[in-house]
Design an enzyme around this catalytic site. Sequence first.
Site, mmCIF file in Angstrom:
data_model
loop_
_atom_site.group_PDB
_atom_site.id
_atom_site.type_symbol
_atom_site.label_atom_id
_atom_site.label_comp_id
_atom_site.label_asym_id
_atom_site.label_seq_id
_atom_site.Cartn_x
_atom_site.Cartn_y
_atom_site.Cartn_z
ATOM 1 N N GLY A 192 0.866 -1.465 0.015
ATOM 2 C CA GLY A 192 -0.026 0.145 0.138
ATOM 3 C C GLY A 192 0.706 1.295 -0.085
ATOM 4 O O GLY A 192 0.422 2.367 0.464
ATOM 5 N N HIS A 224 1.083 0.329 -13.302
ATOM 6 C CA HIS A 224 1.546 -0.776 -13.682
ATOM 7 C C HIS A 224 3.053 -0.678 -13.780
ATOM 8 O O HIS A 224 3.541 0.349 -14.322
ATOM 9 C CB HIS A 224 0.963 -1.364 -14.942
ATOM 10 C CG HIS A 224 1.526 -2.492 -15.503
ATOM 11 N ND1 HIS A 224 1.230 -3.699 -14.756
ATOM 12 C CD2 HIS A 224 2.774 -2.903 -16.254
ATOM 13 C CE1 HIS A 224 1.912 -4.652 -15.578
ATOM 14 N NE2 HIS A 224 3.007 -4.181 -16.434
HETATM 15 C C1 GAR Z 1 3.416 -1.469 -7.328
HETATM 16 O O1 GAR Z 1 4.718 -1.468 -7.903
HETATM 17 C C2 GAR Z 1 2.474 -1.459 -8.770
HETATM 18 O O2 GAR Z 1 2.973 -0.928 -9.751
HETATM 19 C C3 GAR Z 1 2.547 -2.805 -8.743
HETATM 20 O O3 GAR Z 1 2.232 -3.416 -7.464
HETATM 21 C C4 GAR Z 1 2.922 -2.699 -6.773
HETATM 22 C C5 GAR Z 1 2.303 -2.348 -5.407
HETATM 23 O O4 GAR Z 1 3.032 -1.638 -4.406
HETATM 24 N N1 GAR Z 1 1.225 -3.484 -9.383
HETATM 25 C C6 GAR Z 1 1.058 -4.500 -10.404
HETATM 26 O O5 GAR Z 1 2.035 -4.978 -10.515
HETATM 27 C C7 GAR Z 1 -0.128 -4.650 -10.931
HETATM 28 N N2 GAR Z 1 -0.113 -5.455 -11.966
HETATM 29 P P1 GAR Z 1 2.320 -1.062 -3.320
HETATM 30 O O6 GAR Z 1 1.395 -2.125 -2.495
HETATM 31 O O7 GAR Z 1 3.435 -0.629 -2.208
HETATM 32 O O8 GAR Z 1 1.621 0.100 -3.651
#
Ligand code: GAR
Length: 187
Positions: free
Chosen positions: A14, A107
């Site tokens: 998050g 993404h």
């Molecule tokens: C982020 O790097 C986002 O780009 C990726 O998950 C991570 C979440 O980090 N999303 C994907 O891979 C979607 N396909 P966070 O929970 O710390 O924001």
Amino acid sequence: MVKKRACVFISGSGTNLREIIKASRDYNFPVKVCLVASDNEKAKGIIFAKKFSIPYVCLNTNKYKFEKTILKKLFEYKIDIICLAGFMKILSKKFIRNFKKKIINIHPSLLPKYKGLNTFQRALKSNEKLTGCTVHFVNEKLDSGKIIIKKRVNIYKDDNVETLKKRVQFEEYRAYSCAIRRVYNFN
Ligand code: GAR
């Protein structure tokens, strides 16, 4: 200014949620985070909803039940925009059609390259010199909706998944708030 009402969907740490909440505290930022939704009861990111006193829904259940329950909440909270921020389920076509309002996603690659999972591993394996992140509208095809913003990140010779992820995520934080402003023409 009347802010648009956002729901942020998360599955994990998050940190993008945290940065969106921080940005939204600016008077001129076009959205207010009114709800957080997670498909994972153990998602660390829920801590940010608690910290900033934002209502949240966590549901470890099948996709059908999750979407049905969340959709009701979205109407109840009069949500104008869903921001997917590390949300790892693929929303069904039915959900996207029923919500009808804006859905955007971040993404970790320069789309259309490296849709799907393990983007850092794949970029490193392909000896890319450049990667980054993309914020785009969500449509019924995976990681394929109209692009709102991209931020580029160099890949260095000694990079590994962790070092690269750290630099890309740093750019994600800036990209997401820029994208939200752009969606509502606030830049
Ligand atoms: C982020 O790097 C986002 O780009 C990726 O998950 C991570 C979440 O980090 N999303 C994907 O891979 C979607 N396909 P966070 O929970 O710390 O924001």
